[in-house]
Motif scaffolding. Structure first.
Motif, PDB file in Angstrom:
ATOM      1  N   GLY A 145      87.242 124.217  -6.132  1.00 57.92           N
ATOM      2  CA  GLY A 145      88.703 125.041  -6.373  1.00 57.92           C
ATOM      3  C   GLY A 145      88.610 126.180  -5.536  1.00 57.92           C
ATOM      4  O   GLY A 145      89.070 126.296  -4.619  1.00 57.92           O
ATOM      5  N   GLU A 146      87.445 126.885  -5.976  1.00 59.18           N
ATOM      6  CA  GLU A 146      86.614 127.973  -5.139  1.00 59.18           C
ATOM      7  C   GLU A 146      86.709 127.775  -3.456  1.00 59.18           C
ATOM      8  O   GLU A 146      86.838 128.132  -2.421  1.00 59.18           O
ATOM      9  CB  GLU A 146      85.719 128.879  -5.781  1.00 59.18           C
ATOM     10  N   LEU A 147      86.313 126.483  -3.265  1.00 53.89           N
ATOM     11  CA  LEU A 147      85.797 126.042  -1.609  1.00 53.89           C
ATOM     12  C   LEU A 147      87.304 125.774  -0.904  1.00 53.89           C
ATOM     13  O   LEU A 147      87.363 126.354  -0.026  1.00 53.89           O
ATOM     14  CB  LEU A 147      84.537 125.309  -1.399  1.00 53.89           C
ATOM     15  N   PHE A 148      87.839 125.111  -2.438  1.00 55.66           N
ATOM     16  CA  PHE A 148      89.331 125.197  -1.149  1.00 55.66           C
ATOM     17  C   PHE A 148      89.976 126.068  -1.007  1.00 55.66           C
ATOM     18  O   PHE A 148      90.901 126.997   0.327  1.00 55.66           O
ATOM     19  CB  PHE A 148      90.011 124.173  -2.064  1.00 55.66           C
ATOM     20  N   VAL A 158      92.737 133.574  10.195  1.00 56.77           N
ATOM     21  CA  VAL A 158      91.008 133.915  11.476  1.00 56.77           C
ATOM     22  C   VAL A 158      92.730 133.605  12.690  1.00 56.77           C
ATOM     23  O   VAL A 158      93.783 132.895  12.554  1.00 56.77           O
ATOM     24  CB  VAL A 158      90.711 132.657  11.062  1.00 56.77           C
ATOM     25  N   LYS A 159      92.269 133.681  13.761  1.00 56.82           N
ATOM     26  CA  LYS A 159      92.428 133.453  14.414  1.00 56.82           C
ATOM     27  C   LYS A 159      92.434 132.998  15.485  1.00 56.82           C
ATOM     28  O   LYS A 159      91.796 132.434  16.347  1.00 56.82           O
ATOM     29  CB  LYS A 159      92.853 134.594  15.803  1.00 56.82           C
ATOM     30  N   GLY A 160      92.189 131.610  15.733  1.00 57.86           N
ATOM     31  CA  GLY A 160      92.095 130.096  15.768  1.00 57.86           C
ATOM     32  C   GLY A 160      92.964 129.131  14.647  1.00 57.86           C
ATOM     33  O   GLY A 160      93.263 128.848  14.540  1.00 57.86           O
ATOM     34  N   ARG A 161      92.368 127.703  15.911  1.00 65.04           N
ATOM     35  CA  ARG A 161      93.228 126.369  15.065  1.00 65.04           C
ATOM     36  C   ARG A 161      91.489 125.834  14.524  1.00 65.04           C
ATOM     37  O   ARG A 161      90.746 125.929  15.236  1.00 65.04           O
ATOM     38  CB  ARG A 161      93.701 126.103  15.363  1.00 65.04           C
ATOM     39  N   PHE A 162      91.485 125.923  13.910  1.00 64.65           N
ATOM     40  CA  PHE A 162      90.369 124.884  13.260  1.00 64.65           C
ATOM     41  C   PHE A 162      90.508 123.828  11.771  1.00 64.65           C
ATOM     42  O   PHE A 162      91.565 123.643  11.668  1.00 64.65           O
ATOM     43  CB  PHE A 162      89.468 125.435  12.446  1.00 64.65           C
ATOM     44  N   ARG A 163      89.632 122.931  11.946  1.00 66.32           N
ATOM     45  CA  ARG A 163      89.916 121.368  11.145  1.00 66.32           C
ATOM     46  C   ARG A 163      88.168 121.808  10.823  1.00 66.32           C
ATOM     47  O   ARG A 163      87.209 121.904  11.326  1.00 66.32           O
ATOM     48  CB  ARG A 163      90.265 120.233  11.473  1.00 66.32           C
ATOM     49  N   VAL A 164      88.990 121.362   8.946  1.00 65.25           N
ATOM     50  CA  VAL A 164      87.118 120.903   8.417  1.00 65.25           C
ATOM     51  C   VAL A 164      86.944 119.332   8.829  1.00 65.25           C
ATOM     52  O   VAL A 164      87.168 117.898   8.552  1.00 65.25           O
ATOM     53  CB  VAL A 164      87.254 120.357   6.946  1.00 65.25           C
ATOM     54  N   GLN A 165      86.110 119.486   9.811  1.00 70.91           N
ATOM     55  CA  GLN A 165      85.400 118.095  10.195  1.00 70.91           C
ATOM     56  C   GLN A 165      84.542 116.957   9.368  1.00 70.91           C
ATOM     57  O   GLN A 165      84.666 116.225   9.532  1.00 70.91           O
ATOM     58  CB  GLN A 165      83.927 118.686  11.291  1.00 70.91           C
ATOM     59  N   SER A 166      83.558 117.914   9.072  1.00 70.82           N
ATOM     60  CA  SER A 166      83.079 117.289   7.257  1.00 70.82           C
ATOM     61  C   SER A 166      82.857 118.491   6.340  1.00 70.82           C
ATOM     62  O   SER A 166      82.632 119.757   7.024  1.00 70.82           O
ATOM     63  CB  SER A 166      81.793 116.628   8.017  1.00 70.82           C
ATOM     64  N   CYS A 167      82.658 117.884   5.425  1.00 70.57           N
ATOM     65  CA  CYS A 167      82.107 118.839   4.224  1.00 70.57           C
ATOM     66  C   CYS A 167      81.578 118.358   2.657  1.00 70.57           C
ATOM     67  O   CYS A 167      81.988 117.171   2.343  1.00 70.57           O
ATOM     68  CB  CYS A 167      83.501 119.817   3.435  1.00 70.57           C
ATOM     69  N   ALA A 179      77.617 123.269  -1.098  1.00 70.28           N
ATOM     70  CA  ALA A 179      78.718 123.018   0.540  1.00 70.28           C
ATOM     71  C   ALA A 179      77.774 123.345   1.442  1.00 70.28           C
ATOM     72  O   ALA A 179      77.488 124.387   1.674  1.00 70.28           O
ATOM     73  CB  ALA A 179      79.533 124.046   0.119  1.00 70.28           C
ATOM     74  N   SER A 180      78.483 122.481   1.932  1.00 74.50           N
ATOM     75  CA  SER A 180      77.280 122.211   3.427  1.00 74.50           C
ATOM     76  C   SER A 180      78.715 121.926   4.366  1.00 74.50           C
ATOM     77  O   SER A 180      79.347 120.723   4.214  1.00 74.50           O
ATOM     78  CB  SER A 180      76.376 121.901   3.869  1.00 74.50           C
ATOM     79  N   CYS A 181      79.813 122.828   5.460  1.00 73.17           N
ATOM     80  CA  CYS A 181      80.644 122.305   5.743  1.00 73.17           C
ATOM     81  C   CYS A 181      80.552 122.760   7.591  1.00 73.17           C
ATOM     82  O   CYS A 181      80.012 123.637   7.725  1.00 73.17           O
ATOM     83  CB  CYS A 181      81.756 122.809   5.608  1.00 73.17           C
ATOM     84  N   ILE A 182      81.223 121.509   8.181  1.00 75.11           N
ATOM     85  CA  ILE A 182      81.540 122.408   9.505  1.00 75.11           C
ATOM     86  C   ILE A 182      82.678 122.127   9.610  1.00 75.11           C
ATOM     87  O   ILE A 182      83.360 120.968   9.192  1.00 75.11           O
ATOM     88  CB  ILE A 182      80.298 121.467  10.565  1.00 75.11           C
ATOM     89  N   LEU A 183      83.308 122.799  10.748  1.00 77.68           N
ATOM     90  CA  LEU A 183      84.508 124.203  10.381  1.00 77.68           C
ATOM     91  C   LEU A 183      84.314 123.592  12.115  1.00 77.68           C
ATOM     92  O   LEU A 183      83.479 123.852  13.284  1.00 77.68           O
ATOM     93  CB  LEU A 183      84.711 124.915  10.297  1.00 77.68           C
TER      94      LEU A 183
END
Length: 199
Positions: A145-148, A158-167, A179-183
Protein backbone atom coordinates in the motif's frame (compact mmCIF):
# COMPACT_ATOMS: atom_id res chain seq x y z
CA UNK A 1 2.80 61.03 -123.20
CA UNK A 2 -0.32 59.46 -122.06
CA UNK A 3 -2.63 61.01 -119.61
CA UNK A 4 -2.03 58.24 -117.08
CA UNK A 5 1.73 58.74 -117.13
CA UNK A 6 1.24 62.44 -116.74
CA UNK A 7 -1.08 61.94 -113.77
CA UNK A 8 1.35 59.47 -112.13
CA UNK A 9 4.28 61.85 -112.61
CA UNK A 10 2.40 64.79 -111.17
CA UNK A 11 1.10 62.75 -108.22
CA UNK A 12 4.34 60.84 -107.59
CA UNK A 13 5.03 62.63 -104.33
CA UNK A 14 1.49 61.96 -103.13
CA UNK A 15 1.69 58.30 -104.18
CA UNK A 16 5.03 57.84 -102.39
CA UNK A 17 3.54 59.52 -99.32
CA UNK A 18 0.48 57.24 -99.55
CA UNK A 19 2.65 54.12 -99.93
CA UNK A 20 4.86 55.21 -97.03
CA UNK A 21 1.80 55.94 -94.89
CA UNK A 22 0.25 52.58 -95.72
CA UNK A 23 3.54 50.81 -94.91
CA UNK A 24 3.81 52.66 -91.60
CA UNK A 25 0.16 51.86 -90.77
CA UNK A 26 0.74 48.19 -91.70
CA UNK A 27 3.86 48.01 -89.55
CA UNK A 28 2.06 49.79 -86.70
CA UNK A 29 -0.86 47.38 -86.99
CA UNK A 30 1.47 44.39 -87.01
CA UNK A 31 3.40 45.82 -84.04
CA UNK A 32 0.20 46.49 -82.12
CA UNK A 33 -1.01 42.94 -82.76
CA UNK A 34 2.36 41.49 -81.63
CA UNK A 35 2.37 43.75 -78.58
CA UNK A 36 -1.18 42.71 -77.74
CA UNK A 37 -0.23 39.03 -78.02
CA UNK A 38 2.89 39.53 -75.86
CA UNK A 39 0.94 41.50 -73.25
CA UNK A 40 -1.79 38.83 -73.28
CA UNK A 41 0.79 36.07 -72.82
CA UNK A 42 2.51 37.99 -70.02
CA UNK A 43 -0.85 38.70 -68.37
CA UNK A 44 -1.76 35.01 -68.58
CA UNK A 45 1.59 34.07 -67.01
CA UNK A 46 1.09 36.60 -64.22
CA UNK A 47 -2.45 35.35 -63.56
CA UNK A 48 -1.20 31.76 -63.40
CA UNK A 49 1.57 32.80 -61.00
CA UNK A 50 -0.92 34.77 -58.92
CA UNK A 51 -3.27 31.76 -58.75
CA UNK A 52 -0.34 29.61 -57.58
CA UNK A 53 0.62 32.18 -54.92
CA UNK A 54 -3.01 32.40 -53.80
CA UNK A 55 -3.13 28.61 -53.48
CA UNK A 56 0.07 28.68 -51.37
CA UNK A 57 -1.39 31.47 -49.25
CA UNK A 58 -4.60 29.49 -48.72
CA UNK A 59 -2.53 26.44 -47.73
CA UNK A 60 -0.47 28.46 -45.25
CA UNK A 61 -3.64 30.06 -43.91
CA UNK A 62 -5.12 26.58 -43.34
CA UNK A 63 -1.92 25.50 -41.56
CA UNK A 64 -2.08 28.60 -39.37
CA UNK A 65 -5.69 27.83 -38.53
CA UNK A 66 -4.71 24.26 -37.62
CA UNK A 67 -1.88 25.52 -35.40
CA UNK A 68 -4.14 28.05 -33.68
CA UNK A 69 -6.83 25.44 -33.06
CA UNK A 70 -4.32 22.98 -31.56
CA UNK A 71 -2.11 25.42 -29.66
CA UNK A 72 -3.90 24.84 -26.33
CA UNK A 73 -3.45 21.07 -26.70
CA UNK A 74 0.23 21.56 -27.51
CA UNK A 75 0.70 23.79 -24.45
CA UNK A 76 -0.97 21.09 -22.34
CA UNK A 77 1.47 18.51 -23.70
CA UNK A 78 4.42 20.80 -23.07
CA UNK A 79 3.18 21.65 -19.58
CA UNK A 80 2.81 17.96 -18.74
CA UNK A 81 6.39 17.26 -19.85
CA UNK A 82 5.51 15.09 -22.85
CA UNK A 83 6.77 17.68 -25.34
CA UNK A 84 9.91 19.76 -25.01
CA UNK A 85 13.15 19.10 -23.20
CA UNK A 86 13.06 16.11 -20.85
CA UNK A 87 13.32 17.33 -17.25
CA UNK A 88 15.38 14.40 -16.01
CA UNK A 89 16.83 16.36 -13.10
CA UNK A 90 13.33 17.43 -12.08
CA UNK A 91 12.15 13.82 -12.18
CA UNK A 92 14.89 12.82 -9.75
CA UNK A 93 14.34 15.83 -7.47
CA UNK A 94 10.60 15.17 -7.31
CA UNK A 95 11.21 11.49 -6.54
CA UNK A 96 13.41 12.41 -3.58
CA UNK A 97 10.94 15.07 -2.40
CA UNK A 98 7.97 12.68 -2.51
CA UNK A 99 9.99 9.99 -0.75
CA UNK A 100 10.98 12.43 2.01
CA UNK A 101 7.38 13.70 2.44
CA UNK A 102 6.02 10.14 2.75
CA UNK A 103 8.43 9.35 5.63
CA UNK A 104 9.30 5.99 4.12
CA UNK A 105 12.35 3.99 5.16
CA UNK A 106 15.59 5.56 3.91
CA UNK A 107 16.23 2.73 1.46
CA UNK A 108 15.39 4.45 -1.83
CA UNK A 109 17.90 4.16 -4.64
CA UNK A 110 17.31 5.06 -8.27
CA UNK A 111 19.09 5.24 -11.59
CA UNK A 112 18.04 7.16 -14.69
CA UNK A 113 19.14 5.17 -17.71
CA UNK A 114 20.25 6.69 -21.01
CA UNK A 115 17.19 7.62 -23.10
CA UNK A 116 16.41 5.46 -26.11
CA UNK A 117 14.04 5.98 -29.04
CA UNK A 118 10.54 4.68 -28.38
CA UNK A 119 10.38 1.18 -29.87
CA UNK A 120 8.23 0.75 -32.96
CA UNK A 121 8.25 4.42 -33.97
CA UNK A 122 9.96 5.20 -37.27
CA UNK A 123 12.23 8.27 -36.95
CA UNK A 124 11.72 11.14 -39.37
CA UNK A 125 14.63 13.20 -40.71
CA UNK A 126 13.10 16.53 -39.63
CA UNK A 127 11.68 15.49 -36.24
CA UNK A 128 13.63 14.28 -33.23
CA UNK A 129 12.58 10.75 -32.26
CA UNK A 130 10.25 10.27 -29.30
CA UNK A 131 12.30 8.96 -26.40
CA UNK A 132 11.75 6.56 -23.54
CA UNK A 133 13.61 7.33 -20.31
CA UNK A 134 13.74 4.38 -17.93
CA UNK A 135 14.19 5.03 -14.22
CA UNK A 136 14.98 2.04 -12.07
CA UNK A 137 14.19 2.37 -8.40
CA UNK A 138 14.45 0.08 -5.42
CA UNK A 139 12.86 0.42 -2.02
CA UNK A 140 13.45 -2.00 0.83
CA UNK A 141 11.16 -2.63 3.80
CA UNK A 142 8.07 -1.12 2.18
CA UNK A 143 4.50 -2.37 2.27
CA UNK A 144 2.45 -2.77 -0.91
CA UNK A 145 0.00 0.00 0.00
CA UNK A 146 2.87 2.39 0.77
CA UNK A 147 4.45 1.59 -2.61
CA UNK A 148 1.19 2.25 -4.50
CA UNK A 149 0.62 5.48 -2.55
CA UNK A 150 4.23 6.56 -3.19
CA UNK A 151 3.94 5.95 -6.95
CA UNK A 152 0.52 7.68 -7.15
CA UNK A 153 1.85 10.73 -5.28
CA UNK A 154 4.92 10.81 -7.50
CA UNK A 155 2.76 10.66 -10.63
CA UNK A 156 0.68 13.63 -9.41
CA UNK A 157 3.71 15.80 -8.63
CA UNK A 158 6.27 15.02 -11.32
CA UNK A 159 6.40 17.08 -14.53
CA UNK A 160 6.35 14.26 -16.99
CA UNK A 161 4.34 11.22 -17.92
CA UNK A 162 5.45 7.72 -17.06
CA UNK A 163 4.11 4.25 -16.75
CA UNK A 164 5.20 1.51 -14.40
CA UNK A 165 7.01 -0.74 -16.83
CA UNK A 166 7.61 -3.46 -14.25
CA UNK A 167 7.64 -3.88 -10.51
CA UNK A 168 8.96 -6.92 -8.65
CA UNK A 169 8.24 -7.47 -4.99
CA UNK A 170 10.46 -9.85 -3.08
CA UNK A 171 11.81 -10.86 0.34
CA UNK A 172 8.65 -10.52 2.43
CA UNK A 173 9.31 -9.79 6.12
CA UNK A 174 7.59 -8.11 9.04
CA UNK A 175 9.10 -4.74 7.93
CA UNK A 176 7.64 -5.14 4.43
CA UNK A 177 8.88 -6.14 0.98
CA UNK A 178 11.76 -5.23 -1.25
CA UNK A 179 10.43 -3.45 -4.36
CA UNK A 180 12.37 -3.12 -7.59
CA UNK A 181 10.50 -1.09 -10.23
CA UNK A 182 11.14 0.40 -13.64
CA UNK A 183 9.31 3.61 -14.47
CA UNK A 184 9.30 4.57 -18.16
CA UNK A 185 8.98 8.28 -18.96
CA UNK A 186 8.05 9.38 -22.46
CA UNK A 187 9.17 12.60 -24.12
CA UNK A 188 9.12 14.22 -27.56
CA UNK A 189 11.91 16.74 -28.05
CA UNK A 190 10.92 19.81 -30.06
CA UNK A 191 14.28 20.44 -31.68
CA UNK A 192 15.04 18.59 -34.93
CA UNK A 193 17.86 16.07 -34.88
CA UNK A 194 21.34 17.27 -35.72
CA UNK A 195 22.16 17.02 -39.41
CA UNK A 196 24.51 14.22 -40.33
CA UNK A 197 27.90 15.49 -41.48
CA UNK A 198 28.22 15.56 -45.25
CA UNK A 199 30.87 13.35 -46.80
Amino acid sequence: MSDLASIVRKSRVGLITLATTMSVVGLASWGATSLEQNVGLELSTLQTREAGENAKFDEKDAELGFLKSNFASFETLRGSGLAGNADREGWADTLLKVHKNKTLPDTLSYTLLVPVPVPGVEPLPTVAPAQAHDMTLTLDSIHEGELFEFLASYEQQVKGRFRVQSCQLSSPSSQGLNASCILRFFNQALTPPAAAPSK
